[in-house]
Design an enzyme around this catalytic site. Sequence first.
Site, PDB file in Angstrom:
ATOM      1  N   ARG A  25       0.809  -1.221   0.000  1.00 33.11           N
ATOM      2  CA  ARG A  25       0.000   0.000   0.000  1.00 33.11           C
ATOM      3  C   ARG A  25       0.841   1.268   0.000  1.00 33.11           C
ATOM      4  NH1 ARG A  25      -5.529  -0.402   1.676  1.00 33.11           N
ATOM      5  NH2 ARG A  25      -6.203  -2.477   1.125  1.00 33.11           N
ATOM      6  N   ARG A  29      -3.180   6.749   0.892  1.00 31.97           N
ATOM      7  CA  ARG A  29      -3.677   7.917   1.624  1.00 31.97           C
ATOM      8  C   ARG A  29      -2.741   8.541   2.645  1.00 31.97           C
ATOM      9  NH1 ARG A  29      -9.101   5.322   3.566  1.00 31.97           N
ATOM     10  NH2 ARG A  29      -7.559   3.661   3.713  1.00 31.97           N
ATOM     11  N   ARG A  38      -7.175  12.597  -4.844  1.00 31.23           N
ATOM     12  CA  ARG A  38      -8.369  11.823  -4.507  1.00 31.23           C
ATOM     13  C   ARG A  38      -9.572  12.729  -4.218  1.00 31.23           C
ATOM     14  NH1 ARG A  38     -12.133   9.360  -3.456  1.00 31.23           N
ATOM     15  NH2 ARG A  38     -12.345   7.504  -2.138  1.00 31.23           N
ATOM     16  N   ASP A  74      -6.594  -1.932  -7.453  1.00 33.30           N
ATOM     17  CA  ASP A  74      -7.150  -2.561  -6.249  1.00 33.30           C
ATOM     18  C   ASP A  74      -7.487  -4.006  -6.568  1.00 33.30           C
ATOM     19  OD1 ASP A  74      -8.169  -1.654  -3.425  1.00 33.30           O
ATOM     20  OD2 ASP A  74      -9.560  -3.168  -4.160  1.00 33.30           O
ATOM     21  N   TYR A 151     -14.886 -11.311  -0.272  1.00 35.23           N
ATOM     22  CA  TYR A 151     -15.509 -10.001  -0.517  1.00 35.23           C
ATOM     23  C   TYR A 151     -16.866 -10.163  -1.163  1.00 35.23           C
ATOM     24  CZ  TYR A 151     -12.251  -6.541   0.995  1.00 35.23           C
ATOM     25  OH  TYR A 151     -11.504  -5.722   1.782  1.00 35.23           O
TER      26      TYR A 151
HETATM   27  O1  CP3 Z   1       0.009  -1.383  -2.558  1.00 34.39           O
HETATM   28  C1  CP3 Z   1      -0.174  -0.386  -3.292  1.00 34.39           C
HETATM   29  O2  CP3 Z   1       0.258   0.736  -3.047  1.00 34.39           O
HETATM   30  C2  CP3 Z   1      -0.939  -0.582  -4.575  1.00 34.39           C
HETATM   31  C3  CP3 Z   1      -2.318  -0.274  -4.529  1.00 34.39           C
HETATM   32  C4  CP3 Z   1      -3.274  -1.184  -3.729  1.00 34.39           C
HETATM   33  C5  CP3 Z   1      -4.492  -0.689  -3.186  1.00 34.39           C
HETATM   34  N1  CP3 Z   1      -5.172  -1.745  -2.680  1.00 34.39           N
HETATM   35  C6  CP3 Z   1      -4.905   0.718  -3.213  1.00 34.39           C
HETATM   36  C7  CP3 Z   1      -6.056   1.159  -2.401  1.00 34.39           C
HETATM   37  C8  CP3 Z   1      -3.220  -2.542  -3.475  1.00 34.39           C
HETATM   38  C9  CP3 Z   1      -2.122  -3.545  -3.780  1.00 34.39           C
HETATM   39  C10 CP3 Z   1      -4.436  -2.886  -2.816  1.00 34.39           C
HETATM   40  C11 CP3 Z   1      -4.750  -4.256  -2.430  1.00 34.39           C
HETATM   41  C12 CP3 Z   1      -5.930  -4.500  -1.615  1.00 34.39           C
HETATM   42  N2  CP3 Z   1      -7.148  -3.908  -1.685  1.00 34.39           N
HETATM   43  C13 CP3 Z   1      -6.019  -5.532  -0.663  1.00 34.39           C
HETATM   44  C14 CP3 Z   1      -4.936  -6.529  -0.376  1.00 34.39           C
HETATM   45  C15 CP3 Z   1      -3.869  -5.952   0.450  1.00 34.39           C
HETATM   46  C16 CP3 Z   1      -4.177  -5.916   1.889  1.00 34.39           C
HETATM   47  O3  CP3 Z   1      -4.137  -4.826   2.440  1.00 34.39           O
HETATM   48  O4  CP3 Z   1      -4.394  -6.997   2.450  1.00 34.39           O
HETATM   49  C17 CP3 Z   1      -7.299  -5.487  -0.106  1.00 34.39           C
HETATM   50  C18 CP3 Z   1      -7.825  -6.384   0.989  1.00 34.39           C
HETATM   51  C19 CP3 Z   1      -8.013  -4.470  -0.773  1.00 34.39           C
HETATM   52  C20 CP3 Z   1      -9.440  -4.090  -0.613  1.00 34.39           C
HETATM   53  C21 CP3 Z   1      -9.579  -2.689  -0.245  1.00 34.39           C
HETATM   54  N3  CP3 Z   1      -9.414  -1.623  -1.101  1.00 34.39           N
HETATM   55  C22 CP3 Z   1      -9.921  -2.162   1.019  1.00 34.39           C
HETATM   56  C23 CP3 Z   1     -10.170  -2.985   2.254  1.00 34.39           C
HETATM   57  C24 CP3 Z   1      -9.951  -0.777   0.886  1.00 34.39           C
HETATM   58  C25 CP3 Z   1     -10.332   0.228   1.914  1.00 34.39           C
HETATM   59  C26 CP3 Z   1      -9.153   0.499   2.745  1.00 34.39           C
HETATM   60  C27 CP3 Z   1      -9.477   1.525   3.787  1.00 34.39           C
HETATM   61  O5  CP3 Z   1      -8.648   1.550   4.721  1.00 34.39           O
HETATM   62  O6  CP3 Z   1     -10.459   2.257   3.676  1.00 34.39           O
HETATM   63  C28 CP3 Z   1      -9.588  -0.449  -0.432  1.00 34.39           C
HETATM   64  C29 CP3 Z   1      -9.432   0.901  -1.006  1.00 34.39           C
HETATM   65  C30 CP3 Z   1      -8.064   1.286  -1.406  1.00 34.39           C
HETATM   66  N4  CP3 Z   1      -7.227   0.485  -2.138  1.00 34.39           N
HETATM   67  C31 CP3 Z   1      -7.419   2.536  -1.149  1.00 34.39           C
HETATM   68  C32 CP3 Z   1      -6.167   2.458  -1.795  1.00 34.39           C
HETATM   69  C33 CP3 Z   1      -5.119   3.536  -1.874  1.00 34.39           C
HETATM   70  C34 CP3 Z   1      -8.004   3.703  -0.398  1.00 34.39           C
HETATM   71  C35 CP3 Z   1      -9.115   4.280  -1.202  1.00 34.39           C
HETATM   72  C36 CP3 Z   1      -9.350   5.737  -0.953  1.00 34.39           C
HETATM   73  O7  CP3 Z   1      -8.610   6.565  -1.491  1.00 34.39           O
HETATM   74  O8  CP3 Z   1     -10.334   6.050  -0.264  1.00 34.39           O
END
Ligand code: CP3
Length: 344
Positions: A25, A29, A38, A74, A151
Site C-alpha cells: 500500500r 492515503r 483523490r 485494487d 468479498y
Molecule cells: O500497494 C499499493 O500501493 C498498490 C495499490 C493497492 C491498493 N489496494 C490501493 C487502495 C493494493 C495492492 C491494494 C490491495 C488491496 N485492496 C487488498 C490486499 C492488500 C491488503 O491490504 O491486504 C485489499 C484487501 C483491498 C481491498 C480494499 N481496497 C480495502 C479494504 C480498501 C479500503 C481500505 C481503507 O482503509 O479504507 C480499499 C481501497 C483502497 N485500495 C485505497 C487504496 C489507496 C483507499 C481508497 C481511498 O482513497 O479512499
Amino acid sequence: MKNDYRFLRACRRQDVDCTPVWMMRQAGRYLPEYRALRKKHSFWEMCKTPELAVEVTLQPLRRMKLDAAIMFSDILVPLEAMGSAIEFHEGRGPVVERPIRSAADLETLHVIDAEESVPFVMEIIRILRRELEGKVPLIGFSGAPFTLASYLVEGGGSKQYQHVKTLMYANPEVYHKLMEMISETVISYLKAQIEAGAQIVQLFDSWVGCLGPLDYQEYVFPYNRKIFDALDAYDVPKIHFANQASTLLPQVVAAGGDIIGLDWRQDLKKAWEIIGPDHGVQGNFEPIGLFAPIPEIRKRVKRILDQAENRNGHIFNLGHGILPTTPIDHAKAMIDAVHEFSAR
Ligand code: CP3
C-alpha cells in the site's frame, strides 16, 4: 542491465549490495499528494484512468528510496469486471451491492478475459514500464481466490467470515463454482499483466488466516496451486502473501510462489526455516511500528535484518499495508535504515 535491479536479484536469491525494500500500500492515503488527487476523483476513476494511476504509483518513489513500484489499482478491480457492482464508501471500505450466496447469484457473474475487460490495467503497466525504465522494477498483483470470494460473499470486509464459511460448508457446489470462476479470472488477469510488462507479481491472500489447515487444504489450496501452475511458464518472480497464516505456512509454500510474504506475527528466522532455502522471504515490519519514535523504528528494522542474516532472497516489507495515518518521515526512516544496516 534489466536483470541487474537489486529487487529482481533478491527475488532470484542472487547477491545484492543491500536488502531491497518496498511497502504494501505504498501508493495511498498517507501521502498528501494522493489525498489531493483523490479529492478531485472517485476511487474507481483513479483506478481506471491510466494517467491518474500512473501518477499515484510514482508518488511514493519521489519521496523515498523504494526498490520497487507496485502499480496503483485494487484487488477488487477484476471482481467489478466479473459483474459485481462495488462501491467505496468513506470510512467503511468497499461494499458489494449484491453479495453472492446462491446458485442464482452466480449467474450474475462471468469469467473475464482481462485484456478485453480491464484494458486500462495493462495500459497503466505499459506506461509505468516506460516511466520506470532504468529505475526500479514494477510489481503487478491480484487478490487470491479466497480473499476475493470472501468479498463477494460477505459483501465487504468481515470479522467472522460467517457467510463465506457457511457457503463452503452448506453449499460447497456453489462455493467451488465461484472459486473456479475467480481462479480463471485471476489467471487471465495475471497473465495479461505479465504480458503487458509486470516484472514481478504478488498474490494477496489477505483474509485466508480465518481458516484452519484442513479447510485451507480443501477449499483454498487447489485454487492457489492452479494459479501458480498456470504462471509457471512465465519467468517472472511470484510473491505469495498469505496474511495471518503462520499456522498454514507449509501449505502456503506448497501452494506456490518463489517468495513467501510474511505478516509481522511470525518470527522471520523460524518461518524461513519452515519455508526452506529454495524460497525467498518478504517481510515483516509491524505497520504500527512506524508510529514509534525513529530510534525505535531503526532498532526494529535491525532486529528483522538480524533474523534474515543478510541471506540472499530477503525482501524487506511491512507485514501488511501501511496505515493512512503513518508519518511519512517515519516510513522514510525505515527505508533508509534497511539500506544502511544491510549494506554488504
Ligand atoms: O500497494 C499499493 O500501493 C498498490 C495499490 C493497492 C491498493 N489496494 C490501493 C487502495 C493494493 C495492492 C491494494 C490491495 C488491496 N485492496 C487488498 C490486499 C492488500 C491488503 O491490504 O491486504 C485489499 C484487501 C483491498 C481491498 C480494499 N481496497 C480495502 C479494504 C480498501 C479500503 C481500505 C481503507 O482503509 O479504507 C480499499 C481501497 C483502497 N485500495 C485505497 C487504496 C489507496 C483507499 C481508497 C481511498 O482513497 O479512499
